[in-house]
Design a protein around this motif. Structure first.
Motif, PDB file in Angstrom:
ATOM      1  N   THR A   1       4.749   1.194  12.307  1.00 16.26           N
ATOM      2  CA  THR A   1       3.659   1.564  11.402  1.00 16.26           C
ATOM      3  C   THR A   1       4.124   1.462   9.954  1.00 16.26           C
ATOM      4  OG1 THR A   1       2.746   3.057  13.065  1.00 16.26           O
ATOM      5  CG2 THR A   1       2.027   3.396  10.798  1.00 16.26           C
TER       6      THR A   1
ATOM      7  N   TYR B   1       6.552  -0.335   8.795  1.00 15.16           N
ATOM      8  CA  TYR B   1       6.810  -1.751   8.485  1.00 15.16           C
ATOM      9  C   TYR B   1       5.514  -2.480   8.141  1.00 15.16           C
ATOM     10  CZ  TYR B   1       7.979  -6.653   9.144  1.00 15.16           C
ATOM     11  OH  TYR B   1       8.122  -8.007   8.975  1.00 15.16           O
ATOM     12  N   PHE B   2       4.498  -2.300   8.976  1.00 15.74           N
ATOM     13  CA  PHE B   2       3.238  -2.987   8.749  1.00 15.74           C
ATOM     14  C   PHE B   2       2.491  -2.425   7.531  1.00 15.74           C
ATOM     15  CE2 PHE B   2       3.810  -4.202  13.274  1.00 15.74           C
ATOM     16  CZ  PHE B   2       3.876  -5.574  13.051  1.00 15.74           C
ATOM     17  N   ALA B   3       2.624  -1.148   7.267  1.00 19.48           N
ATOM     18  CA  ALA B   3       2.004  -0.564   6.078  1.00 19.48           C
ATOM     19  C   ALA B   3       2.664  -1.144   4.832  1.00 19.48           C
ATOM     20  CB  ALA B   3       2.128   0.947   6.096  1.00 19.48           C
ATOM     21  N   LYS B   4       3.950  -1.336   4.880  1.00 22.10           N
ATOM     22  CA  LYS B   4       4.696  -1.905   3.754  1.00 22.10           C
ATOM     23  C   LYS B   4       4.302  -3.377   3.555  1.00 22.10           C
ATOM     24  CE  LYS B   4       9.476  -2.205   2.129  1.00 22.10           C
ATOM     25  NZ  LYS B   4      10.871  -2.003   2.525  1.00 22.10           N
ATOM     26  N   ALA B   5       4.093  -4.089   4.647  1.00 19.30           N
ATOM     27  CA  ALA B   5       3.730  -5.498   4.582  1.00 19.30           C
ATOM     28  C   ALA B   5       2.318  -5.674   4.012  1.00 19.30           C
ATOM     29  CB  ALA B   5       3.820  -6.129   5.964  1.00 19.30           C
ATOM     30  N   GLN B   6       1.446  -4.707   4.231  1.00 16.78           N
ATOM     31  CA  GLN B   6       0.066  -4.789   3.734  1.00 16.78           C
ATOM     32  C   GLN B   6       0.000  -4.598   2.223  1.00 16.78           C
ATOM     33  OE1 GLN B   6      -2.782  -5.479   5.395  1.00 16.78           O
ATOM     34  NE2 GLN B   6      -1.614  -5.876   7.240  1.00 16.78           N
ATOM     35  N   SER B   7       0.994  -3.926   1.658  1.00 16.83           N
ATOM     36  CA  SER B   7       0.968  -3.614   0.209  1.00 16.83           C
ATOM     37  C   SER B   7       1.241  -4.813  -0.643  1.00 16.83           C
ATOM     38  CB  SER B   7       2.016  -2.557  -0.129  1.00 16.83           C
ATOM     39  OG  SER B   7       1.895  -1.446   0.679  1.00 16.83           O
TER      40      SER B   7
END
Length: 97
Positions: A89, A91-97
């Motif tokens: 979660t 990792y993917f939240a960081k990638a969305q930013s």
């Protein structure tokens, strides 16, 4: 000088420990959960694979102890899954930013 007493486990306890490893838990995690040495559990898995797993009846493991071992193993698995999901979660939240 202190004399150490070697623990002896029933065949059922050993089989349950081996089942945890075959179920996907690492030997290290299952050993910690059950309170046995990693090398001991490794030996049980190896003996089971060779069809030579035997047990001693001198240390009876009650139904409650088996259930506690099973629940500890399940809890360890669920915690591991939770940690993996948390990292994914983040990792993917960081990638969305």
């Amino acid at each position: 000088m202190t004399k150490t007493v070697r623990a002896r486990y029933t065949l059922e306890f050993k089989q349950e420990a081996v089942r945890l490893v075959h179920g996907g838990q690492s030997i290290a995690a299952a050993a910690r959960t059950l309170g046995v040495v990693e090398q001991t559990l490794f030996n049980w898995v190896k003996a089971d694979r060779l069809g030579k797993l035997t047990g001693a009846d001198s240390k009876a493991v009650s139904v409650e102890q088996m259930e506690i071992s099973r629940l500890r193993a399940e809890l360890a698995r669920v915690k591991m899954e939770r940690d993996i999901l948390g990292k994914a979660t983040a990792y993917f939240a960081k990638a969305q930013s």
